[in-house]
Design a protein around this motif. Sequence first.
Motif, PDB file in Angstrom:
ATOM      1  N   UNK A 105       0.844  -1.125  -0.115  1.00 54.66           N
ATOM      2  CA  UNK A 105      -0.078   0.148  -0.067  1.00 54.66           C
ATOM      3  C   UNK A 105       0.818   1.350   0.092  1.00 54.66           C
ATOM      4  N   UNK A 207      -1.893   3.901  -0.205  1.00 57.04           N
ATOM      5  CA  UNK A 207      -1.942   3.918  -2.024  1.00 57.04           C
ATOM      6  C   UNK A 207      -3.039   2.410  -2.250  1.00 57.04           C
ATOM      7  N   UNK A 208      -3.251   2.710  -3.450  1.00 58.77           N
ATOM      8  CA  UNK A 208      -4.134   1.307  -4.125  1.00 58.77           C
ATOM      9  C   UNK A 208      -3.229   0.101  -4.622  1.00 58.77           C
ATOM     10  N   UNK A 209      -3.662  -1.032  -4.357  1.00 56.58           N
ATOM     11  CA  UNK A 209      -3.030  -2.343  -4.972  1.00 56.58           C
ATOM     12  C   UNK A 209      -4.256  -2.529  -6.114  1.00 56.58           C
ATOM     13  N   UNK A 210      -3.842  -2.634  -7.462  1.00 55.63           N
ATOM     14  CA  UNK A 210      -4.732  -3.040  -8.403  1.00 55.63           C
ATOM     15  C   UNK A 210      -4.747  -4.565  -9.000  1.00 55.63           C
ATOM     16  N   UNK A 211      -6.012  -4.672  -9.306  1.00 52.77           N
ATOM     17  CA  UNK A 211      -6.203  -5.919  -9.744  1.00 52.77           C
ATOM     18  C   UNK A 211      -6.708  -6.122 -11.093  1.00 52.77           C
ATOM     19  N   UNK A 214     -10.658  -7.963 -11.300  1.00 50.08           N
ATOM     20  CA  UNK A 214     -11.092  -7.805 -10.045  1.00 50.08           C
ATOM     21  C   UNK A 214     -12.234  -8.721  -9.626  1.00 50.08           C
TER      22      UNK A 214
ATOM     23  N   UNK B  26     -10.422  -4.522   3.608  1.00 49.95           N
ATOM     24  CA  UNK B  26     -10.048  -4.870   2.492  1.00 49.95           C
ATOM     25  C   UNK B  26     -11.265  -5.051   1.627  1.00 49.95           C
ATOM     26  N   UNK B  27     -12.185  -5.744   2.042  1.00 51.00           N
ATOM     27  CA  UNK B  27     -13.341  -5.810   1.321  1.00 51.00           C
ATOM     28  C   UNK B  27     -14.162  -4.495   0.927  1.00 51.00           C
ATOM     29  N   UNK B  30     -12.408  -2.448  -1.582  1.00 49.29           N
ATOM     30  CA  UNK B  30     -12.433  -3.120  -3.016  1.00 49.29           C
ATOM     31  C   UNK B  30     -13.668  -3.057  -3.648  1.00 49.29           C
ATOM     32  N   UNK B  36     -15.931  -1.833  -9.556  1.00 46.83           N
ATOM     33  CA  UNK B  36     -15.813  -2.454  -8.295  1.00 46.83           C
ATOM     34  C   UNK B  36     -14.988  -3.621  -8.421  1.00 46.83           C
ATOM     35  N   UNK B  37     -14.119  -3.786  -7.345  1.00 42.69           N
ATOM     36  CA  UNK B  37     -13.218  -4.599  -7.161  1.00 42.69           C
ATOM     37  C   UNK B  37     -11.967  -4.831  -7.867  1.00 42.69           C
ATOM     38  N   UNK B  38     -11.567  -3.479  -8.557  1.00 42.70           N
ATOM     39  CA  UNK B  38     -10.428  -3.251  -9.511  1.00 42.70           C
ATOM     40  C   UNK B  38      -9.258  -2.826  -8.610  1.00 42.70           C
ATOM     41  N   UNK B  39      -9.574  -2.308  -7.145  1.00 48.66           N
ATOM     42  CA  UNK B  39      -8.393  -1.959  -6.426  1.00 48.66           C
ATOM     43  C   UNK B  39      -8.634  -2.243  -5.036  1.00 48.66           C
ATOM     44  N   UNK B  40      -7.647  -2.243  -4.194  1.00 49.61           N
ATOM     45  CA  UNK B  40      -7.939  -2.484  -2.881  1.00 49.61           C
ATOM     46  C   UNK B  40      -6.988  -1.496  -2.163  1.00 49.61           C
ATOM     47  N   UNK B  41      -7.570  -0.750  -0.963  1.00 43.77           N
ATOM     48  CA  UNK B  41      -6.691   0.104  -0.224  1.00 43.77           C
ATOM     49  C   UNK B  41      -7.501   0.304   0.909  1.00 43.77           C
TER      50      UNK B  41
END
Lengths: 656, 177
Positions: A105, A207-211, A214, B26-27, B30, B36-41
């Motif tokens: 992060x 910061x963001x972690x990207x998927x 997702x 986390x959820x 995200x 939706x669900x493209x990133x986590x912070x």
Amino acid sequence: MRYAETGYNLEIDLATGNIERVETDPKMTELHLGGLGTSVKLHWDRVPPETKAFDPENLLIFSSGILNGTPAFSANRTVVTFYSPQSDLLAYPMMGGFWSAELKYAGYDKVIFRNKSPKWVYIWINNDKVEIRDAEHLKGRGALETQDLVRKELNQPNAQVAAIGLAGENKCFTASIEQSRSSASRLGGGAVMGDKKIKAVAVRGTKDVNLARGAEFMEHMKGVMEYINFRNTNPIQDVMTILSGIGSPQEMVHTDEKWHTENFMWGNARTRRRGFWDEHISKEWPRVQKEGIKRLISCFNCPQHCGALISYKDTPRYMAKCFGKLTYAMAAYVDNMDFAWRTLQRATEYGMDSFSTPQIIAFGIELYEAGILTDNDFKGAPTDKEGRFVWLLDRVARREGIGDVLADGVYYAARKIGNGAEAFDHNTIKKHEQLPLKLSTLDPLYFLMYSTNEKISITQIEGNWPQAAFPTAEQRERFVKDWPQLPDEKWKQILLEWEPRGEKGIPYFPTPDMCSEIVDWMEMLHNIDDACCVCAGMSSFCLKPPYHIHNYPKIISAATGLDLDEAGLKKIVNRSRNLHRALNNRRGMTRADEKPPADHWKRRFPELEEELLSTYYKFKGWNNNGIPTRERLEELDLGYVAEDLEKRGILKDGKN
Amino acid sequence: MAKIKKTIKTIKVDADKCNGCRGCEIICSSFHATPKYSSVNPARSRIQIIRHPLKDIWLPVFAGEYAPAECMGRDKYVIDGKEYEECAFCRAVCPSRDLFKEPDSGLPLKCDMCEGEEEGPLCVRWCLNNVLTYEEREEEVEEQAEMAEMEIGLESLINKYGLGKVADTVARMTQKN
């Protein structure tokens, strides 16, 4: 955009104070994924094989894995890599807790330390702002204490801090790196950190972690969640409690320690105490265990309860996990859990590995009792066994007197003390202390895991295959019936045929060929976990885990955007594993080093053991000396490794 | 004013069951990412765990209303031997702290109970230790007149500058015209 990973490493030169944020090559992710995989590559590329643990050139890398910071359950390990002062090979102890996700992060996949700081420092990573800060005032402070002091000083209650204690400062070979409820313990990471004069590494990230995909990723996670719930409510039958569930061994939850206390060895891996768990002890130990546990806790994004907050009487609070609750009492032959809780607190603040350290102290006391160490060495020590044990623990952490010799671990201490001390070094492999377990008949699977794995610690190699054959056919049927994690259905037959003794029992069954495949599978899964930094407790370390070879490629693909199938993922971790092996070969490791602890089994089978090793080497594509062949290396796109090994004469004519 | 029935959506927090994993953070972050669900912070999460591990404090708190100014509350509570700041339980997005603000812009975050999710808030579903329980109950409340758009705007100006300044400004503008 980079997915799942941040695409940046932090490079810190401690000698000059230079800090750089370096973009990583996406090709490395394709080749080695992340975590241990990409770290091994960095050590191979950048640290000459002649480098010793305490040379400035030795890199110390704190790495996250490809799945840290994503919503993947239990992706919370940090892998710390360095050349070990003890084994002189590439060590990779790992810790759970919260650190690696926070690093992601903050925008980094790894922190790479090189050279040494002239004075004590700690590192403060706060998103794009990274500072090397003075830590002279933290010198001598406990490993746990330091974490809170740093948070307070920075006024950052949410910073995650990894720190060393006195043992790390004094470069004890069993010094750990402590963080939250977790620690990277084995093979002296704390010592290398201390040698570089890093007291702590604190990190905070927003910061963001990207998927990459997702929504698809979350669908896979739903499946994992359902399976976690299923396994938590359906423990495996016919195995002992400690093996029935998922997660790291639920040692804080379980209070029945009959199996550990009566089957594991006490002292210097020496005495088995049958009947120990008697009427009195079986009530008293669980009572004291519960008295000490304030709350059951977990690591980042994990529903399990492997750890605990310990608040025991007047002992300062600390956090504990796993087998540490027993190791000190058992090594000291103390029939009292009060001693266990108190000593573990002391050792945690010193920052010491609770596996190796108790054995080292027990070894010292054995030598004293045998007259090899003398009253002079134990001058000032209390005479009661509890007091003497803690006194010696203090000496080791402080490197005072005989403690200075013992602080290098059993192998080196035995050779330094001499006078017959070498014979008391019976439980090490590759110079590292092992689980205090002594058994009767050689187990071919465990023989291979002990002897050949780069981890040098059985508890982090074994896992998916049952530890022993089930006695009845019904039990075997029941076990194989529901086993989706298995890579190949054909193995069910092996388990069905596997008997506790006789022709279809150990040591000759499973056969060397079967053993090679099974060990390779377990090892591969550990390597996937270590590249993802997913806790082995949810994957490679337990029976029927939520993560396995069939869902891992889908999860990793959705997270990263790499399109991996099972074969593709296997190839990546095989590549990293062979690179790791070659790296250790380049540091001198050969077949001659690949041995289990000397007296681990009473009944040994030298011919079979040689056959097992040869068969396994062949299966892995290694020559008879345990070196990956050119052919194997080229298959894995590691031709440059073959060239290097040939140039150094380690690999001759590509084969021998 | 007349009393009307209103459905109140709440999440009951059983903090004693919390193992401190932060899965809810986390959820949440995200789910609320775009897409939706493209990133986590977790810093963007509308639920935050107030953590003091050695003090045995793991307290999930949800983001509530935006508060333009700090309140006077600085009291401390000792519950079951543990000392909490009054602020620990407060859901407000307030200038006194960084909690519940978008890390990039500082804009306030607010829990919306995962609006649109048929199965209810995600944090409740993803907490496998049953710390969080979603509850709906009916309450009788005073009927309030809906504020018009201009009123909302004026209210925020009043919140920011105070009624006096806003009134003065309106008066001055009236004179100019």
